[in-house]
Design an enzyme around this catalytic site. Sequence first.
Site, PDB file in Angstrom:
ATOM      1  N   CYS A 169      80.935  39.351  38.204  1.00 50.79           N
ATOM      2  CA  CYS A 169      79.474  39.510  38.256  1.00 50.79           C
ATOM      3  C   CYS A 169      78.986  40.785  37.578  1.00 50.79           C
ATOM      4  O   CYS A 169      77.789  41.073  37.585  1.00 50.79           O
ATOM      5  CB  CYS A 169      79.015  39.435  39.705  1.00 50.79           C
ATOM      6  SG  CYS A 169      79.609  37.939  40.490  1.00 50.79           S
ATOM      7  N   HIS A 301      72.160  45.424  42.850  1.00 47.45           N
ATOM      8  CA  HIS A 301      73.043  44.255  42.800  1.00 47.45           C
ATOM      9  C   HIS A 301      72.550  43.259  43.846  1.00 47.45           C
ATOM     10  O   HIS A 301      72.468  42.075  43.570  1.00 47.45           O
ATOM     11  CB  HIS A 301      74.488  44.691  43.043  1.00 47.45           C
ATOM     12  CG  HIS A 301      75.484  43.607  42.766  1.00 47.45           C
ATOM     13  ND1 HIS A 301      75.554  42.956  41.563  1.00 47.45           N
ATOM     14  CD2 HIS A 301      76.432  43.026  43.558  1.00 47.45           C
ATOM     15  CE1 HIS A 301      76.510  42.034  41.614  1.00 47.45           C
ATOM     16  NE2 HIS A 301      77.051  42.056  42.812  1.00 47.45           N
ATOM     17  N   HIS A 338      71.967  34.104  42.075  1.00 53.18           N
ATOM     18  CA  HIS A 338      73.055  34.912  41.524  1.00 53.18           C
ATOM     19  C   HIS A 338      73.548  34.265  40.235  1.00 53.18           C
ATOM     20  O   HIS A 338      74.190  33.219  40.269  1.00 53.18           O
ATOM     21  CB  HIS A 338      74.183  35.020  42.547  1.00 53.18           C
ATOM     22  CG  HIS A 338      75.122  36.161  42.261  1.00 53.18           C
ATOM     23  ND1 HIS A 338      75.387  36.599  40.976  1.00 53.18           N
ATOM     24  CD2 HIS A 338      75.853  36.954  43.091  1.00 53.18           C
ATOM     25  CE1 HIS A 338      76.245  37.600  41.031  1.00 53.18           C
ATOM     26  NE2 HIS A 338      76.544  37.843  42.289  1.00 53.18           N
TER      27      HIS A 338
END
Lengths: 409, 93
Positions: A169, A301, A338
Amino acid sequence: MSVRVAVTGLGCVSALGQGVQANWSKLKDGVTGIRRLSEPHPDQPRLIKDGPAAAIDGVDTTAVEAFAGRKVTAQLDPVAAYAVVATHEALTAAGLIGDAATLASTFIVYGGASGGNATMEEGYTRILLKGQSSVHPLTIPKTMSSAAVSQLSMIFGIKGVAFAISSACSSSAHAISEAAYMIRAGRTKVAIAGGCDASLNYGSWYSWLALQAMATDTCRPFSIDRKGMVLGEGAASLVLEDYDHARARGATIYAEIIGAGGSSDAGHLTAPSVEGASAAVRAAYAESGIPTDTPVLVSAHGTGTPLNDKTETEVMRGILTGGLDRHRVIATKSAHGHLLGAGGAIEFLLGVLALREGVAPPILGYIGPDPECDLPLALGKTEAFEADALVSNSFAFGGLNSVLIAKRG
Amino acid sequence: MSVSQDSILDVIAEESLVERSALTPDATLESLGIQSLDIISIVFALEDKFGIVLEQSEFEGVTTVKQLVDIIEVKANAVAEAGAAGAEPAAKA
């Protein structure tokens, strides 16, 4: 470093929509791209994607086809199609689409946590589920991690150094930072940086379920009773450019990248580390030269998992100084989900827009304060917030961290 | 139901990304920009669509659109007739 790095083009696609304007306006309006899926597998109905997700319902490739003069996107895996439409938008915004002379030496550094998952799944479905004996001849070139990079090069005529970066990620944040370093090193004047991911296939869905990281309700970053992340998909592309080169040709400069910091936790495969993440943030601050009391907009994040948000809170509380209220924290995964390998890039991109406009779009899904997530969160409606810089965090599984700092162009 | 040349050409156009109108009988695959891997992709799609199996030796000498369509038409109609007669189609899949 003497060479400055400008951001001169932006493009993206996510569940919020296709294009920077669609994403930005929905984000500011507090509209989420997350909705509940209930999709049985057509060949195996016991498999169901059942839960919240931020899915894209298809992309409009008309402009790309018009530019290329032929149906170049018809056979693409979704992951490459997302990269292509985002990059077409970014190059157009930068005034470089079709600029063969510039693109002949332009680099591509593009992130992705995986490759063509839909194509891979289709192949496995044929041979393992349906008992067929062959898969599509283009399965390898469509599933390789660099598939999207090759398509960007071929479709837009980009002939410089081009490769994919994979760090889960953090992939696209790493891609942006490395592309910026290439420009600073004088290796290229222009680079396409960003990332793409399309992991809403059944195999990925069940894998994330097995990890017990997915929320059953929605994404609620830094909120009490947050239950986890919500899978999204899409791409974000940025044109990075030698600042003087951009100025000389009169390009719009959306932002300047002034710092990048990276670190590895050397710890746990999934659990985040305060020490590791803090090292990346501190490295980015050190490179940027801005003091930690500078009012910043933090594009967190902010996955919405219990542990990530608690850890990120501890990290930022340990670094930000001058009183927390002078800073503001946004968490756009609550709107676009996400995006995995594309997450760092779209969160940086949206942070750049917020910095330019002097606003902080709200964190969605928030239902109440968590004492362990005491940060100056942007809540409610989009508010005016004049930050001097953007700090964009990416803390990936496996402890791979990448942090970007930018100021207005 | 017999397989028409039009339905074969539709598959070729979709898989090759060549405009349907450019697929004239005498057009060579080379002139259309259809290369060897493209031909394999086209054959794969045709096999799927019509339940046929083509060995590489059957299409490696093909140079024009008409040659390819003719091969597929014969194969596909044989399968369609066998299916209509109640036999199992000789599908690879």
